[in-house]
Design an enzyme around this catalytic site. Structure first.
Site, PDB file in Angstrom:
ATOM      1  N   ASP A  19      26.377 -24.409   3.333  1.00  0.00           N
ATOM      2  CA  ASP A  19      25.597 -25.491   3.945  1.00  0.00           C
ATOM      3  C   ASP A  19      25.352 -25.185   5.424  1.00  0.00           C
ATOM      4  O   ASP A  19      26.291 -25.166   6.225  1.00  0.00           O
ATOM      5  CB  ASP A  19      26.370 -26.804   3.795  1.00  0.00           C
ATOM      6  CG  ASP A  19      25.494 -28.028   3.943  1.00  0.00           C
ATOM      7  OD1 ASP A  19      24.363 -27.898   4.441  1.00  0.00           O
ATOM      8  OD2 ASP A  19      25.944 -29.120   3.559  1.00  0.00           O
ATOM      9  N   ASP A  20      24.106 -24.909   5.793  1.00  0.00           N
ATOM     10  CA  ASP A  20      23.704 -24.634   7.180  1.00  0.00           C
ATOM     11  C   ASP A  20      24.237 -23.298   7.709  1.00  0.00           C
ATOM     12  O   ASP A  20      24.318 -23.108   8.929  1.00  0.00           O
ATOM     13  CB  ASP A  20      24.147 -25.754   8.133  1.00  0.00           C
ATOM     14  CG  ASP A  20      23.329 -27.021   7.989  1.00  0.00           C
ATOM     15  OD1 ASP A  20      22.441 -27.063   7.110  1.00  0.00           O
ATOM     16  OD2 ASP A  20      23.573 -27.978   8.749  1.00  0.00           O
ATOM     17  N   CYS A  57      18.530 -29.170   3.465  1.00  0.00           N
ATOM     18  CA  CYS A  57      19.526 -29.094   2.400  1.00  0.00           C
ATOM     19  C   CYS A  57      19.091 -29.732   1.083  1.00  0.00           C
ATOM     20  O   CYS A  57      19.081 -29.068   0.042  1.00  0.00           O
ATOM     21  CB  CYS A  57      20.846 -29.693   2.862  1.00  0.00           C
ATOM     22  SG  CYS A  57      20.729 -31.306   3.627  1.00  0.00           S
ATOM     23  N   ARG A  61      18.374 -27.767  -2.504  1.00  0.00           N
ATOM     24  CA  ARG A  61      19.205 -27.971  -3.695  1.00  0.00           C
ATOM     25  C   ARG A  61      18.354 -28.373  -4.893  1.00  0.00           C
ATOM     26  O   ARG A  61      18.597 -27.919  -6.017  1.00  0.00           O
ATOM     27  CB  ARG A  61      20.270 -29.038  -3.389  1.00  0.00           C
ATOM     28  CG  ARG A  61      21.314 -28.539  -2.422  1.00  0.00           C
ATOM     29  CD  ARG A  61      22.045 -29.637  -1.650  1.00  0.00           C
ATOM     30  NE  ARG A  61      22.524 -29.078  -0.411  1.00  0.00           N
ATOM     31  CZ  ARG A  61      23.682 -28.433  -0.275  1.00  0.00           C
ATOM     32  NH1 ARG A  61      24.501 -28.333  -1.310  1.00  0.00           N
ATOM     33  NH2 ARG A  61      24.029 -27.906   0.881  1.00  0.00           N
ATOM     34  N   LYS A 114      29.118 -30.551  -2.834  1.00  0.00           N
ATOM     35  CA  LYS A 114      28.058 -31.461  -2.377  1.00  0.00           C
ATOM     36  C   LYS A 114      26.913 -31.548  -3.379  1.00  0.00           C
ATOM     37  O   LYS A 114      26.384 -30.539  -3.829  1.00  0.00           O
ATOM     38  CB  LYS A 114      27.550 -30.955  -1.023  1.00  0.00           C
ATOM     39  CG  LYS A 114      26.310 -31.648  -0.489  1.00  0.00           C
ATOM     40  CD  LYS A 114      25.965 -31.101   0.888  1.00  0.00           C
ATOM     41  CE  LYS A 114      24.605 -31.552   1.374  1.00  0.00           C
ATOM     42  NZ  LYS A 114      24.306 -31.081   2.737  1.00  0.00           N
ATOM     43  N   HIS A 116      24.013 -34.446  -3.067  1.00  0.00           N
ATOM     44  CA  HIS A 116      22.958 -34.829  -2.121  1.00  0.00           C
ATOM     45  C   HIS A 116      21.560 -34.806  -2.745  1.00  0.00           C
ATOM     46  O   HIS A 116      20.592 -34.358  -2.135  1.00  0.00           O
ATOM     47  CB  HIS A 116      22.990 -33.923  -0.878  1.00  0.00           C
ATOM     48  CG  HIS A 116      22.394 -34.590   0.346  1.00  0.00           C
ATOM     49  ND1 HIS A 116      21.951 -33.862   1.433  1.00  0.00           N
ATOM     50  CD2 HIS A 116      22.171 -35.906   0.629  1.00  0.00           C
ATOM     51  CE1 HIS A 116      21.483 -34.700   2.341  1.00  0.00           C
ATOM     52  NE2 HIS A 116      21.608 -35.948   1.882  1.00  0.00           N
ATOM     53  N   HIS A 203      28.488 -26.825   7.701  1.00  0.00           N
ATOM     54  CA  HIS A 203      27.770 -27.990   8.240  1.00  0.00           C
ATOM     55  C   HIS A 203      28.695 -28.791   9.156  1.00  0.00           C
ATOM     56  O   HIS A 203      29.900 -28.873   8.911  1.00  0.00           O
ATOM     57  CB  HIS A 203      27.314 -28.860   7.063  1.00  0.00           C
ATOM     58  CG  HIS A 203      26.299 -29.906   7.398  1.00  0.00           C
ATOM     59  ND1 HIS A 203      26.560 -30.968   8.249  1.00  0.00           N
ATOM     60  CD2 HIS A 203      25.023 -30.082   6.969  1.00  0.00           C
ATOM     61  CE1 HIS A 203      25.486 -31.744   8.335  1.00  0.00           C
ATOM     62  NE2 HIS A 203      24.533 -31.224   7.561  1.00  0.00           N
ATOM     63  N   ASP A 307      21.655 -22.824   2.197  1.00  0.00           N
ATOM     64  CA  ASP A 307      20.585 -23.758   1.818  1.00  0.00           C
ATOM     65  C   ASP A 307      19.434 -23.811   2.813  1.00  0.00           C
ATOM     66  O   ASP A 307      18.360 -24.310   2.497  1.00  0.00           O
ATOM     67  CB  ASP A 307      21.149 -25.160   1.572  1.00  0.00           C
ATOM     68  CG  ASP A 307      21.835 -25.761   2.794  1.00  0.00           C
ATOM     69  OD1 ASP A 307      22.005 -25.053   3.805  1.00  0.00           O
ATOM     70  OD2 ASP A 307      22.207 -26.952   2.742  1.00  0.00           O
ATOM     71  N   ASN A 308      19.635 -23.333   4.031  1.00  0.00           N
ATOM     72  CA  ASN A 308      18.585 -23.300   5.057  1.00  0.00           C
ATOM     73  C   ASN A 308      19.134 -22.538   6.253  1.00  0.00           C
ATOM     74  O   ASN A 308      20.268 -22.048   6.221  1.00  0.00           O
ATOM     75  CB  ASN A 308      18.130 -24.708   5.464  1.00  0.00           C
ATOM     76  CG  ASN A 308      19.251 -25.700   5.721  1.00  0.00           C
ATOM     77  OD1 ASN A 308      19.384 -26.704   5.015  1.00  0.00           O
ATOM     78  ND2 ASN A 308      20.083 -25.421   6.707  1.00  0.00           N
ATOM     79  N   LYS A 375      16.936 -24.692  11.103  1.00  0.00           N
ATOM     80  CA  LYS A 375      16.858 -25.700  10.048  1.00  0.00           C
ATOM     81  C   LYS A 375      15.847 -26.779  10.430  1.00  0.00           C
ATOM     82  O   LYS A 375      15.787 -27.215  11.579  1.00  0.00           O
ATOM     83  CB  LYS A 375      18.260 -26.324   9.885  1.00  0.00           C
ATOM     84  CG  LYS A 375      18.337 -27.592   9.071  1.00  0.00           C
ATOM     85  CD  LYS A 375      19.764 -28.136   9.140  1.00  0.00           C
ATOM     86  CE  LYS A 375      19.920 -29.456   8.399  1.00  0.00           C
ATOM     87  NZ  LYS A 375      21.311 -29.955   8.468  1.00  0.00           N
TER      88      LYS A 375
END
Length: 550
Positions: A19-20, A57, A61, A114, A116, A203, A307-308, A375
């Site tokens: 994540d991130d 994110c 996903r 996660k 989301h 993140h 994810d980014n 991001k």
């Protein structure tokens, strides 16, 4: 005697998402953070150097799990419900998830971490993982939160936030432990499995045990300027960036390291971020060890990606008064009752549970080496991601670099191709949208000694598209048209200018117009909504326009 050959066993799938995480944070992509387990997967598999996510994110996903563009799934920005003007922010029923496809074909399916993808993160509904093909779910429904006491922590459909009261609880470790438990059960059932491990690391908030942060003491004291140059040089040596590439300049909004006050505190921010990445890598090492112990490692397709791009977001992410009301992502007190210090200030030293901070734009600029932007934006720094795929039994090349430009919509088709499974055409009797991407498995299985690099460059025939919060982009071959909303479109030749430093739109207006027409047709087809309308909705609600982008 029965001489009928035994059908080859279907591969297992382990899909791991960070994540991130920035493009260059892993050792195998040029970073100085210790990631030996992911580097081992890279050495035994293939790294993609031009793999693209979406810019955020939730959309990433949704695209990863469905093989569709995020707008087609109902996730256009994040999971806020902005209907009827904007997106519903809820994974819709006109798409089939990877878990639904694999489950329909006899796989055990599980997710840890996660989700989301649901507008309602408190009440079980059709957008929860348990109702989208996953046999087992342990994780959080919301987008981020404390690593010591995460909000919306659920097992199955039951809230278990109380389990985090254990003083030894740390979310990254819990995600790993639950993943290992799922592998235990799935292998005992003698079924192939699809496991989605969605870490929240790295993140924000910057949370890590002190002993893990201490490991990185001094490692970032040279500062972002020097470390960006070192990462770029390592990327060149590794072949991640090609000859002729230029390192983008330091973000103009950030000072030179030598002019930066509070250097010790600034270094501590990056040390904590590194500790979060390190902790995740060690968790992945446990998953690898479990697969090996179960003799499933060679026949498991393992994919790792982010994810980014890295996040420049300051804390609080938007107005403090609004942020502190988000009890799903923020708690004002620790588990033992101490007040939490919220913000990015030298007096708040990140890492412990009683802090809530991020590492800031300058360190995100390091994480995204060699690119600019971050991001949320569709420039390279927002959408270029590390991507590692490892599958010895499937003849995926070892220690290989694949330079074909590819994006999230092609991941699910590739996994289905590896398993010999066809996409679903309907779900619960209703038709579902067909996959937007195509498998790239053939590009991963070149004969030993052949040039993946050359063949991939020759194969650049597809067109890639993005839109997020008004930021848009299209890539056709080496040409990329991109904009920052509500600004003008820019044009780059990525073969000559991979870090997007020289806008050549004025010299190539006909090409730019052709690309814009193509992008516009795509945007209409997949349901991209005018972002200006969503901004207007927030203004009518009396909320800052910046909140429209999440």
């Amino acid at each position: 005697m029965n001489d009928t050959p035994t059908a080859p066993k279907q591969p297992n799938i382990v899909l791991i998402l960070a994540d991130d995480l920035g493009y260059s944070d892993l050792g195998s992509y040029g970073g100085e953070i210790d990631t030996p387990n992911l580097d081992q997967l890279a050495a035994g598999g293939t790294r993609l150097t031009q793999f693209y996510t979406t810019a955020r994110c939730s959309p990433s996903r949704a695209s990863l799990l469905t093989g569709l563009h995020p707008h087609q799934t109902g996730i256009g920005v994040l999971t806020g419900d902005d209907s009827p003007v904007g997106y519903k922010g809820n994974l819709n029923r006109s798409c089939a998830t990877a878990a639904e496809v694999f489950s329909a074909n006899g796989y055990a399916t599980g997710i840890t971490g996660k989700w989301h993808l649901a507008a309602d993160a408190r009440t079980p509904n059709d957008a929860w993982p348990t109702r989208r093909g996953f046999d087992y779910f342990y994780g959080t429904l919301t987008g981020c939160g404390s690593f010591y006491s995460p909000g919306t922590l659920v097992r199955g459909e039951t809230n278990i936030e109380h389990e985090a009261q254990d003083p030894d609880f740390y979310y990254t470790d819990a995600i790993t432990q639950e993943a290992v438990g799922f592998l235990d059960r799935a292998t005992a059932e003698n079924k192939p499995f699809f496991l989605y491990v969605a870490y929240t690391a790295p993140h924000w908030p910057l949370h890590a045990p002190e002993r893990d942060i201490e490991k990185y003491g001094g490692r970032f004291d040279a500062g972002w300027d020097h470390l960006r140059q070192e990462r770029f040089e390592r990327q060149y040596e590794l072949g991640i960036v090609e000859p002729g590439s230029q390192l983008s300049p330091r973000d103009p909004e950030e000072p030179a390291w030598e002019d930066t006050p509070e250097k010790s505190w600034q270094a501590r921010r990056m040390e904590t971020y590194a500790a979060q990445v390190d902790k995740m890598d060690r968790g992945i090492g446990r998953i690898i060890a479990e697969l090996k112990e179960r003799n499933e490692f060679d026949n498991t397709v393992i994919i790792f990606l982010s994810d980014n791009g890295a996040s420049p977001e300051e804390i609080p992410h938007f107005e403090r008064e609004t942020f502190v009301k988000r009890t799903d992502i923020y708690s004002s007190h620790t588990r033992d009752g101490r007040p939490v210090q919220l913000g990015n200030e030298p007096g708040i030293v990140p890492g412990p549970e009683d802090t809530y901070s991020s590492y800031g734009r300058a360190w995100a600029n390091l994480s995204n080496t060699p690119f600019r932007m971050y991001k949320k934006w569709t420039h390279e720094g927002g959408i270029a991601a590390p991507f590692i795929i490892h599958w010895p039994a499937g003849a995926v090349q070892q220690s290989a670099l694949l330079r074909q430009p590819l994006q999230l919509t092609s991941v699910l088709p590739t996994l289905l191709d590896a398993a010999g499974i066809s996409p679903l055409t309907e779900l619960d009797g209703n038709p579902v949208q067909q996959l937007e991407g195509t498998s790239f498995l053939n590009l991963l299985r070149q004969e030993p000694g052949s040039s993946l690099r050359r063949q991939a460059m020759d194969a650049q025939t597809g067109t890639l598209y993005w839109e997020h919060a008004g930021n848009g982009a299209i890539r056709r071959g080496d040409w990329k048209l991109v904009r920052t909303f509500p600004g003008p479109w820019e044009l780059y030749n990525l073969a000559k200018d991979p870090t997007e430093l020289n806008d050549v739109v004025t010299e190539n207006r006909d090409l730019a117009e052709s690309l814009l027409a193509d992008w516009s047709q795509w945007a209409d087809r997949v349901g991209v909504l005018p972002f200006g309308r969503i901004v207007e909705l927030y203004e009518l609600r009396g909320r800052p326009a910046i909140e429209a982008a999440g």
